[in-house]
Design a protein around this motif. Structure first.
Motif, PDB file in Angstrom:
ATOM      1  N   LYS A 218       6.799 -27.111  15.584  1.00  0.00           N
ATOM      2  CA  LYS A 218       7.977 -27.176  14.725  1.00  0.00           C
ATOM      3  C   LYS A 218       8.868 -25.942  14.879  1.00  0.00           C
ATOM      4  CE  LYS A 218       6.084 -30.282  11.238  1.00  0.00           C
ATOM      5  NZ  LYS A 218       5.814 -30.511   9.798  1.00  0.00           N
ATOM      6  N   GLY A 219      10.130 -26.198  15.203  1.00  0.00           N
ATOM      7  CA  GLY A 219      11.093 -25.114  15.409  1.00  0.00           C
ATOM      8  C   GLY A 219      12.096 -25.036  14.275  1.00  0.00           C
ATOM      9  N   HIS A 220      11.605 -24.839  13.058  1.00  0.00           N
ATOM     10  CA  HIS A 220      12.494 -24.641  11.920  1.00  0.00           C
ATOM     11  C   HIS A 220      11.768 -23.803  10.881  1.00  0.00           C
ATOM     12  CE1 HIS A 220      10.323 -27.614   9.444  1.00  0.00           C
ATOM     13  NE2 HIS A 220      10.300 -28.386  10.514  1.00  0.00           N
ATOM     14  N   PRO A 221      12.490 -23.232   9.921  1.00  0.00           N
ATOM     15  CA  PRO A 221      11.836 -22.337   8.953  1.00  0.00           C
ATOM     16  C   PRO A 221      10.862 -23.083   8.058  1.00  0.00           C
ATOM     17  CG  PRO A 221      14.237 -22.077   8.914  1.00  0.00           C
ATOM     18  CD  PRO A 221      13.944 -23.298   9.721  1.00  0.00           C
ATOM     19  N   SER A 222       9.809 -22.392   7.675  1.00  0.00           N
ATOM     20  CA  SER A 222       8.920 -22.941   6.664  1.00  0.00           C
ATOM     21  C   SER A 222       9.666 -23.002   5.335  1.00  0.00           C
ATOM     22  CB  SER A 222       7.660 -22.081   6.544  1.00  0.00           C
ATOM     23  OG  SER A 222       7.979 -20.698   6.519  1.00  0.00           O
ATOM     24  N   SER A 223       9.236 -23.905   4.448  1.00  0.00           N
ATOM     25  CA  SER A 223      10.000 -24.210   3.228  1.00  0.00           C
ATOM     26  C   SER A 223      10.246 -22.991   2.357  1.00  0.00           C
ATOM     27  CB  SER A 223       9.276 -25.288   2.417  1.00  0.00           C
ATOM     28  OG  SER A 223       9.218 -26.498   3.140  1.00  0.00           O
ATOM     29  N   ARG A 224       9.276 -22.076   2.297  1.00  0.00           N
ATOM     30  CA  ARG A 224       9.445 -20.934   1.404  1.00  0.00           C
ATOM     31  C   ARG A 224      10.568 -19.989   1.846  1.00  0.00           C
ATOM     32  NH1 ARG A 224       7.688 -15.840   2.649  1.00  0.00           N
ATOM     33  NH2 ARG A 224       6.394 -15.572   4.517  1.00  0.00           N
ATOM     34  N   LEU A 225      11.026 -20.143   3.102  1.00  0.00           N
ATOM     35  CA  LEU A 225      12.081 -19.272   3.609  1.00  0.00           C
ATOM     36  C   LEU A 225      13.480 -19.821   3.341  1.00  0.00           C
ATOM     37  CD1 LEU A 225      10.566 -18.260   7.080  1.00  0.00           C
ATOM     38  CD2 LEU A 225      10.432 -17.042   4.897  1.00  0.00           C
ATOM     39  N   LEU A 226      13.581 -21.038   2.854  1.00  0.00           N
ATOM     40  CA  LEU A 226      14.897 -21.648   2.638  1.00  0.00           C
ATOM     41  C   LEU A 226      15.554 -21.029   1.402  1.00  0.00           C
ATOM     42  CD1 LEU A 226      13.917 -25.359   3.364  1.00  0.00           C
ATOM     43  CD2 LEU A 226      14.944 -23.690   4.927  1.00  0.00           C
ATOM     44  N   PRO A 227      16.804 -20.555   1.514  1.00  0.00           N
ATOM     45  CA  PRO A 227      17.441 -19.757   0.458  1.00  0.00           C
ATOM     46  C   PRO A 227      18.063 -20.616  -0.645  1.00  0.00           C
ATOM     47  CG  PRO A 227      18.903 -19.897   2.329  1.00  0.00           C
ATOM     48  CD  PRO A 227      17.648 -20.631   2.723  1.00  0.00           C
ATOM     49  N   ARG A 228      17.223 -21.299  -1.394  1.00  0.00           N
ATOM     50  CA  ARG A 228      17.690 -22.244  -2.407  1.00  0.00           C
ATOM     51  C   ARG A 228      18.629 -21.588  -3.423  1.00  0.00           C
ATOM     52  NH1 ARG A 228      15.488 -23.107  -7.365  1.00  0.00           N
ATOM     53  NH2 ARG A 228      16.015 -25.071  -8.432  1.00  0.00           N
ATOM     54  N   GLU A 229      18.218 -20.473  -4.001  1.00  0.00           N
ATOM     55  CA  GLU A 229      19.021 -19.834  -5.039  1.00  0.00           C
ATOM     56  C   GLU A 229      20.368 -19.364  -4.497  1.00  0.00           C
ATOM     57  OE1 GLU A 229      18.656 -19.660  -8.229  1.00  0.00           O
ATOM     58  OE2 GLU A 229      16.727 -20.711  -8.224  1.00  0.00           O
ATOM     59  N   ALA A 230      20.363 -18.812  -3.317  1.00  0.00           N
ATOM     60  CA  ALA A 230      21.613 -18.335  -2.728  1.00  0.00           C
ATOM     61  C   ALA A 230      22.579 -19.478  -2.485  1.00  0.00           C
ATOM     62  CB  ALA A 230      21.327 -17.592  -1.419  1.00  0.00           C
ATOM     63  N   VAL A 231      22.055 -20.630  -2.023  1.00  0.00           N
ATOM     64  CA  VAL A 231      22.910 -21.789  -1.770  1.00  0.00           C
ATOM     65  C   VAL A 231      23.440 -22.357  -3.085  1.00  0.00           C
ATOM     66  CG1 VAL A 231      22.957 -24.139  -0.847  1.00  0.00           C
ATOM     67  CG2 VAL A 231      21.822 -22.321   0.442  1.00  0.00           C
ATOM     68  N   ILE A 232      22.598 -22.375  -4.124  1.00  0.00           N
ATOM     69  CA  ILE A 232      23.055 -22.838  -5.437  1.00  0.00           C
ATOM     70  C   ILE A 232      24.208 -21.973  -5.935  1.00  0.00           C
ATOM     71  CG2 ILE A 232      22.402 -22.995  -7.879  1.00  0.00           C
ATOM     72  CD1 ILE A 232      19.626 -23.890  -6.958  1.00  0.00           C
ATOM     73  N   GLN A 233      24.053 -20.659  -5.837  1.00  0.00           N
ATOM     74  CA  GLN A 233      25.094 -19.745  -6.311  1.00  0.00           C
ATOM     75  C   GLN A 233      26.381 -19.892  -5.512  1.00  0.00           C
ATOM     76  OE1 GLN A 233      23.415 -15.779  -6.405  1.00  0.00           O
ATOM     77  NE2 GLN A 233      21.649 -16.454  -7.613  1.00  0.00           N
ATOM     78  N   ALA A 234      26.252 -20.050  -4.207  1.00  0.00           N
ATOM     79  CA  ALA A 234      27.449 -20.209  -3.374  1.00  0.00           C
ATOM     80  C   ALA A 234      28.149 -21.529  -3.677  1.00  0.00           C
ATOM     81  CB  ALA A 234      27.067 -20.138  -1.895  1.00  0.00           C
ATOM     82  N   THR A 235      27.373 -22.582  -3.887  1.00  0.00           N
ATOM     83  CA  THR A 235      27.952 -23.883  -4.212  1.00  0.00           C
ATOM     84  C   THR A 235      28.675 -23.824  -5.556  1.00  0.00           C
ATOM     85  OG1 THR A 235      26.155 -24.969  -3.002  1.00  0.00           O
ATOM     86  CG2 THR A 235      27.465 -26.344  -4.472  1.00  0.00           C
ATOM     87  N   ALA A 236      28.068 -23.152  -6.523  1.00  0.00           N
ATOM     88  CA  ALA A 236      28.706 -23.004  -7.837  1.00  0.00           C
ATOM     89  C   ALA A 236      30.004 -22.206  -7.718  1.00  0.00           C
ATOM     90  CB  ALA A 236      27.751 -22.317  -8.808  1.00  0.00           C
ATOM     91  N   ALA A 237      30.009 -21.194  -6.880  1.00  0.00           N
ATOM     92  CA  ALA A 237      31.223 -20.394  -6.704  1.00  0.00           C
ATOM     93  C   ALA A 237      32.345 -21.225  -6.092  1.00  0.00           C
ATOM     94  CB  ALA A 237      30.921 -19.175  -5.820  1.00  0.00           C
TER      95      ALA A 237
END
Length: 443
Positions: free
Chosen positions: A10-29
């Motif tokens: 598998k050539g993608h990040p493991s789930s714990r590395l996905l920046p959920r909070e950062a994406v939520i904040q950027a989407t809200a902005a």
């Protein structure tokens, strides 16, 4: 005994590395305010409506700042610097790749004569070339050492195609009254920095020579510049300064006239730097001409830029510095994993196994001594121990195979945790030892 799966494929990040909070904040902005100052600007538009063909201007400007001032650190006024109109925003490197082939090549009537693909290659790129009409027209070019390619074979193949009688072919079938496209006679695909799967990085001399050859033969070089910022040798709290991309070299040395399109296109993405599910990337060309051409394909003009909202989320992540922090975190984690992988390979693998240093990107390419059979070993590992490896047979150029499946493997550090890497390589080494005993291989 049942073994938990350990997947080095598998050539993608493991789930714990996905920046959920950062994406939520950027989407809200982006979506929180009822209106934004650019909502009715034709170069940007509302984040939830159809975007401009090239993609939001303010996002392209953020990418320019990121590349010019934070990553490559170009001086003001340098010809290498990226400008907003040199960029076409898209929905990631995979779709970006197919768009390039559809908009710049014409293999169906023989106008574009051949595709050259560096081997071993990214295992899914064959499908893009096949979809674009290159079935039976793909030539594999070997890498040489860890920083160059087989130029002799490349030039010889180009000269051979130039000498062959060519059918009468034109670009008339794709030319319209309002659009003149640049179509190339040849196309090449490579990943010049931390390549997938080999991990190799081409020297500046190799990059310059490729650009010179491309100009001589009317060839477009498509570079997947997706791993170059994932450098492990720079401290994780600093953004690295990768080698010049080929589009930078092309731009800084080309004769930039109104009719100039260049011979390189950087196919880049934020999938490896932030999160693959965002599906957002960009094309970069030497000036506005080729970027504009890529933005004017039928699907793009019909719907506008294909990642309008996601592009703005990434633009906000770049503007706020969250993307840079995410990259720093990924580089730190991957660097630790690469170190564990390297140590485990040295500890458990057969004497004589080739293990180039893993300095960045996702992948290590290892080669067992000649007597071992990589495909047989990977099959045993999967069936008995649930350890999934990608043997070299996955990384061939279809129609011009080089027998990478005999002794080579690609190992990913992006998905597995350090304990899984250690345990997986221990089992890998044990199976290699058993394989050697069974086949009377001298260890």
């Amino acid at each position: 005994m049942t073994y938990r799966e350990i997947n080095f494929f598998k050539g993608h990040p493991s789930s714990r590395l996905l920046p959920r909070e950062a994406v939520i904040q950027a989407t809200a902005a982006i979506l929180g305010p009822e209106t934004r100052e650019y909502d009715k600007d034709p170069y940007n538009r509302h984040p939830l409506t159809y975007g401009s063909d090239e993609g939001a201007l303010w996002v392209r400007e953020q990418i320019c700042t990121f590349l010019n001032d934070q990553v490559f650190k170009f001086k003001n006024g340098a010809r290498s610097r990226t400008q907003a109109d040199y960029l076409n925003l898209n929905s990631g490197a995979s779709y970006g790749m197919l768009n390039i082939l559809l908009q710049t090549t014409l293999p169906h009537n023989g106008y574009t004569r051949q595709a050259f693909i560096i081997t071993p290659t990214y295992f899914l790129i064959n499908d893009c070339f096949t979809d674009a009409g290159f079935k039976g027209k793909m030539t594999a070019i070997n890498e040489q050492g860890h920083n160059s390619i087989d130029f002799e074979s490349l030039v010889s193949a180009l000269d051979q195609h130039e000498a062959e009688p060519q059918p009468h072919s034109t670009t008339e079938i794709i030319q319209g009254p309002k659009l003149t496209k640049k179509v190339y006679k040849y196309v090449m695909y490579c990943i010049p920095t931390f390549a997938n799967p080999s991990g190799n990085t081409y020297s500046l001399e190799t990059r310059r020579r490729l650009v010179e050859i491309a100009r001589k033969y009317d060839m477009l070089i498509i570079t997947d510049d997706v791993y170059d910022i994932l450098d492990y040798t720079t401290p994780s709290d600093e953004l690295p300064s990768p080698p010049l991309r080929m589009v930078h070299i092309d731009r800084s040395t080309a004769s930039l006239g109104e009719d100039s399109f260049g011979n390189t296109i950087s196919n880049a993405t934020f999938s490896k730097l932030i999160a693959p599910g965002l599906r957002f990337g960009y094309h970069e060309s030497i000036n506005a001409n080729l970027a504009r051409q890529l933005s004017k394909g039928g699907a793009n003009v019909s719907g506008g830029t294909p990642s309008q909202l996601n592009s703005m989320i990434v633009g906000e992540l770049l503007r706020s510095g969250a993307a840079q922090r995410c990259i720093a975190h990924l580089r730190s984690v991957y660097s630790e994993r690469a170190s564990i992988l390297t140590s485990a390979l040295k500890k458990y693998m057969p004497l004589g196994t080739e293990m180039p240093p893993l300095k960045g990107g996702y992948f290590a390419w290892i080669t067992l001594p000649p007597a071992y059979n990589a495909m047989e070993i990977s099959t045993i590992l999967a069936k008995k121990f649930n350890v999934i490896l990608a043997d070299g047979s996955n990384f061939e150029v279809i129609g011009d195979e080089k027998n990478w499946g005999q002794s080579s493997f690609r190992l990913s550090v992006s998905f597995l945790e350090v304990d899984e890497i250690e345990r997986g390589i221990e089992l890998f080494g044990a199976v290699c030892k058993s394989h050697a005993i069974t086949n009377n291989i001298v260890m």
